[in-house]
Design a protein around this motif. Structure first.
Motif, PDB file in Angstrom:
ATOM      1  N   LEU A  89       0.806  -1.220   0.000  1.00  0.00           N
ATOM      2  CA  LEU A  89       0.000   0.000   0.000  1.00  0.00           C
ATOM      3  C   LEU A  89       0.832   1.260   0.000  1.00  0.00           C
ATOM      4  CD1 LEU A  89      -2.763  -1.104   2.483  1.00  0.00           C
ATOM      5  CD2 LEU A  89      -3.012  -0.708   0.037  1.00  0.00           C
ATOM      6  N   ARG A  90       2.090   1.169   0.387  1.00  0.00           N
ATOM      7  CA  ARG A  90       2.945   2.354   0.411  1.00  0.00           C
ATOM      8  C   ARG A  90       4.346   1.953  -0.002  1.00  0.00           C
ATOM      9  NH1 ARG A  90       3.025   7.337   3.340  1.00  0.00           N
ATOM     10  NH2 ARG A  90       5.115   8.128   3.579  1.00  0.00           N
ATOM     11  N   PRO A  91       4.828   2.429  -1.177  1.00  0.00           N
ATOM     12  CA  PRO A  91       6.185   2.056  -1.595  1.00  0.00           C
ATOM     13  C   PRO A  91       7.193   2.438  -0.528  1.00  0.00           C
ATOM     14  CG  PRO A  91       5.029   3.198  -3.347  1.00  0.00           C
ATOM     15  CD  PRO A  91       4.197   3.324  -2.115  1.00  0.00           C
ATOM     16  N   SER A  92       8.135   1.548  -0.258  1.00  0.00           N
ATOM     17  CA  SER A  92       9.132   1.836   0.754  1.00  0.00           C
ATOM     18  C   SER A  92      10.205   2.757   0.210  1.00  0.00           C
ATOM     19  CB  SER A  92       9.725   0.536   1.279  1.00  0.00           C
ATOM     20  OG  SER A  92       9.965  -0.353   0.225  1.00  0.00           O
ATOM     21  N   VAL A  93      11.042   3.248   1.079  1.00  0.00           N
ATOM     22  CA  VAL A  93      11.986   4.309   0.751  1.00  0.00           C
ATOM     23  C   VAL A  93      13.325   3.727   0.327  1.00  0.00           C
ATOM     24  CG1 VAL A  93      13.125   6.361   1.647  1.00  0.00           C
ATOM     25  CG2 VAL A  93      10.836   5.747   2.445  1.00  0.00           C
ATOM     26  N   PRO A  94      13.856   4.108  -0.831  1.00  0.00           N
ATOM     27  CA  PRO A  94      15.154   3.580  -1.258  1.00  0.00           C
ATOM     28  C   PRO A  94      16.252   3.904  -0.249  1.00  0.00           C
ATOM     29  CG  PRO A  94      14.078   4.785  -3.029  1.00  0.00           C
ATOM     30  CD  PRO A  94      13.303   5.048  -1.783  1.00  0.00           C
ATOM     31  N   VAL A  95      17.221   2.995  -0.161  1.00  0.00           N
ATOM     32  CA  VAL A  95      18.324   3.198   0.769  1.00  0.00           C
ATOM     33  C   VAL A  95      19.040   4.504   0.477  1.00  0.00           C
ATOM     34  CG1 VAL A  95      20.548   2.267   1.532  1.00  0.00           C
ATOM     35  CG2 VAL A  95      18.618   0.729   1.143  1.00  0.00           C
ATOM     36  N   SER A  96      19.128   4.866  -0.822  1.00  0.00           N
ATOM     37  CA  SER A  96      19.869   6.067  -1.204  1.00  0.00           C
ATOM     38  C   SER A  96      19.242   7.343  -0.688  1.00  0.00           C
ATOM     39  CB  SER A  96      19.969   6.145  -2.733  1.00  0.00           C
ATOM     40  OG  SER A  96      18.684   6.238  -3.301  1.00  0.00           O
ATOM     41  N   LEU A 126      11.347  19.814 -11.222  1.00  0.00           N
ATOM     42  CA  LEU A 126      12.732  20.214 -11.502  1.00  0.00           C
ATOM     43  C   LEU A 126      13.638  18.991 -11.635  1.00  0.00           C
ATOM     44  CD1 LEU A 126      12.947  23.258  -9.085  1.00  0.00           C
ATOM     45  CD2 LEU A 126      13.255  23.357 -11.571  1.00  0.00           C
ATOM     46  N   ALA A 127      13.383  17.960 -10.822  1.00  0.00           N
ATOM     47  CA  ALA A 127      14.166  16.726 -10.933  1.00  0.00           C
ATOM     48  C   ALA A 127      13.911  16.046 -12.272  1.00  0.00           C
ATOM     49  CB  ALA A 127      13.822  15.780  -9.777  1.00  0.00           C
ATOM     50  N   VAL A 128      12.662  16.073 -12.734  1.00  0.00           N
ATOM     51  CA  VAL A 128      12.331  15.496 -14.036  1.00  0.00           C
ATOM     52  C   VAL A 128      13.040  16.260 -15.155  1.00  0.00           C
ATOM     53  CG1 VAL A 128      10.475  15.084 -15.696  1.00  0.00           C
ATOM     54  CG2 VAL A 128      10.118  14.561 -13.274  1.00  0.00           C
ATOM     55  N   TRP A 186      14.309  11.164  -8.619  1.00  0.00           N
ATOM     56  CA  TRP A 186      12.959  11.703  -8.420  1.00  0.00           C
ATOM     57  C   TRP A 186      12.483  11.433  -6.995  1.00  0.00           C
ATOM     58  CZ3 TRP A 186       8.216   9.405  -7.322  1.00  0.00           C
ATOM     59  CH2 TRP A 186       7.085  10.208  -7.523  1.00  0.00           C
ATOM     60  N   VAL A 187      12.684  10.205  -6.526  1.00  0.00           N
ATOM     61  CA  VAL A 187      12.286   9.850  -5.156  1.00  0.00           C
ATOM     62  C   VAL A 187      13.017  10.733  -4.149  1.00  0.00           C
ATOM     63  CG1 VAL A 187      12.345   8.024  -3.411  1.00  0.00           C
ATOM     64  CG2 VAL A 187      11.663   7.487  -5.749  1.00  0.00           C
ATOM     65  N   LYS A 188      14.300  10.933  -4.388  1.00  0.00           N
ATOM     66  CA  LYS A 188      15.082  11.781  -3.495  1.00  0.00           C
ATOM     67  C   LYS A 188      14.504  13.190  -3.432  1.00  0.00           C
ATOM     68  CE  LYS A 188      19.720  13.802  -3.059  1.00  0.00           C
ATOM     69  NZ  LYS A 188      21.088  13.854  -3.640  1.00  0.00           N
TER      70      LYS A 188
END
Length: 478
Positions: free
Chosen positions: A34-41, A373-375, A133-135
């Motif tokens: 239900l909620r994507p987890s957060v990348p280690v980076s 802006l990231a895109v 983008w996630v960052k």
């Protein structure tokens, strides 16, 4: 907080996101689903993301969740059944429930992998879960997400500077979607002519009529729908906004007969129609429209909601032509999956718009602008657009080679990574067969066009895989 990799906790109604996106097929937890987890980076920006939430048993009404060995697994049939009871049934959804994505791949509740050639209908330009983008999203979400347009914010100004500096435009108006962008463009066009009439001493409202084209799609809200030609979209909601006229796409002479100085406010056109069947305008047609608008004082509006921002292998779709609009509307890929749109205008148009003429509570918030802006950083990086053009040409060549002799295939067309396969039969059986085979594709036109709009990061290997699946599914056509 030092959380175990891949773990998430729900305690006393508080959900703590896991610290990795890696999910095993053996243990797909409801929290991860239900909620994507957060990348280690990105953990340094959000070592502990917490939000108040209901326990998983109460996530949705009447959804049964089975638990085995401590892991909780969502059942697709439960989600689909709940959707049918809870939602207004405006969508004919495919019978699949997606829970996570990575790059050009999506995964359902059974952890089945799908190759995504839809990109959320040309939205996810960088694919799913792009690290940069996630960052950007996490960074801005933890700083400032929304304050309304009563105040200034830094990301909004930076995005406006970027859009103006990369285009014909002098100014920008932010919205939340493509249809809102076109609604704003309609208002701006009419206000421009209203102000012009007043400046010239007239008492009338000035030019108010609008011209659009067959197979064009500009949105589903009332004004944008008035410029969308599909009868099935329009009929149940008539009467629509008066003064809209339709001309055959590409017919310049017929357009000349409809456009009248002092009466026609604007011409709306997509340089490359997406929903209409992936049909490109010709250079002569767009140049002719520009000349006609200059002759009559009409504004030229390019709708680049789908074909703009790198989709064609150029930043703007109209860059393939030596033509500039007065207004351009953007949306879909701008924030990489978050809701945003923009209306780009010349100073001539902007000078007629005053405070209070238009507005939006959510539009251009710092969160979506920082994501945008990231895109743009990725799309405008050296070599990126060239790679889109190269991969688009490769996709078309492979389709022509593998499908060209099929009697149902009449044409393969498009620009960059917006490609259409014209069939002589309805495309829906092929779309359904591809879904079963693990490939997402779209229909367009009159339902007889397969539309491919993959993430712009797609690899040639993934293109080969997609073409192979399409070829294997062609027997589904009758």
């Amino acid at each position: 907080m030092n959380a175990m990799a891949g773990a998430s906790t729900i305690s006393a109604g508080v959900y703590t996101a896991p610290s990795t996106r890696n999910l095993s097929s053996a243990s797909l937890s409801s929290a991860n689903a239900l909620r994507p987890s957060v990348p280690v980076s990105t953990r340094k920006f959000a070592p502990s993301i917490r939000c108040i939430a209901e326990p998983p048993e109460k996530i949705a009404h009447n959804i049964s969740i089975s638990t085995d060995g401590g892991s909780t697994k969502l059942q697709a049939e439960d989600i689909i059944g709940a959707e049918s009871k809870l939602f207004v049934q405006t969508y004919a959804r495919s019978p699949v429930v997606f829970v996570r994505g990575e790059g050009c791949k999506l995964y359902d509740t059974e952890n089945k992998e799908y190759l995504d050639l839809t990109a959320g209908i040309a939205v996810n330009a960088l694919g799913h879960g792009d690290p940069t983008w996630v960052k950007a999203v996490i960074e801005q979400a933890g700083t400032l997400a929304h304050v309304s347009n009563l105040y200034h914010t830094v990301p909004q100004v930076k995005l406006a500077e970027r859009l103006v500096g990369s285009s014909f435009a002098d100014r920008v108006f932010m919205v939340n979607s493509g249809t809102e962008a076109n609604e704003a463009a309609i208002k701006f066009a009419r206000k421009y002519h209203y102000a012009l009439s007043k400046k010239n001493g007239g008492d009338a409202t000035g030019a108010t009529e609008l011209v659009a084209f067959t197979n064009g799609f500009h949105g589903r809200t009332l004004g944008a729908l008035s410029l969308t030609s599909k009868v099935q979209y329009r009929t149940p909601f008539e009467p629509l906004v008066p003064g809209a006229h339709f001309v055959d796409f590409g017919d310049l002479e017929a357009t000349r007969e409809v456009v009248v100085a002092g009466r026609t406010a604007a011409i709306f056109v997509e340089p490359l129609q997406g929903e209409g069947g992936v049909c490109s305008a010709t250079n002569d047609f767009l140049k002719g429209l520009r000349e006609l608008c200059d002759e009559t004082g009409t504004l030229l509006v390019f709708d680049e909601v789908q074909c703009g921002l790198g989709r064609t292998g150029r930043l703007w779709g109209h860059e393939a032509y030596d033509v500039k609009p007065d207004i351009m509307t953007l949306a879909k890929p701008l924030a990489g999956g978050l809701p945003i749109g923009a209306v780009l205008v010349t100073e001539r148009v902007a000078s007629s718009i005053a405070a209070g003429d238009h507005g939006s509570t959510f539009a251009g918030g710092p969160l979506v602008c920082h994501a945008a802006l990231a895109v743009l950083d990725r799309i405008q990086a050296p070599g990126f657009l060239e790679s889109v053009a190269e991969k688009g040409a490769y996709l078309k060549s492979q389709l022509q080679e593998k499908l060209g002799k099929n009697p149902h295939v009449k044409e393969v067309r498009g620009e960059g990574l917006l490609v259409g396969i014209q069939l002589d039969v309805p495309a829906s059986p092929l779309v359904a067969a591809a879904l079963k085979a693990g490939l997402l594709i779209l229909t367009a036109g009159k339902g007889d066009v397969v539309r491919l709009a993959p993430p712009l990061i797609i690899s040639k290997q993934e293109i080969d895989q997609a073409v192979e699946i399409i070829q294997s599914c062609m027997p589904s056509l009758q």
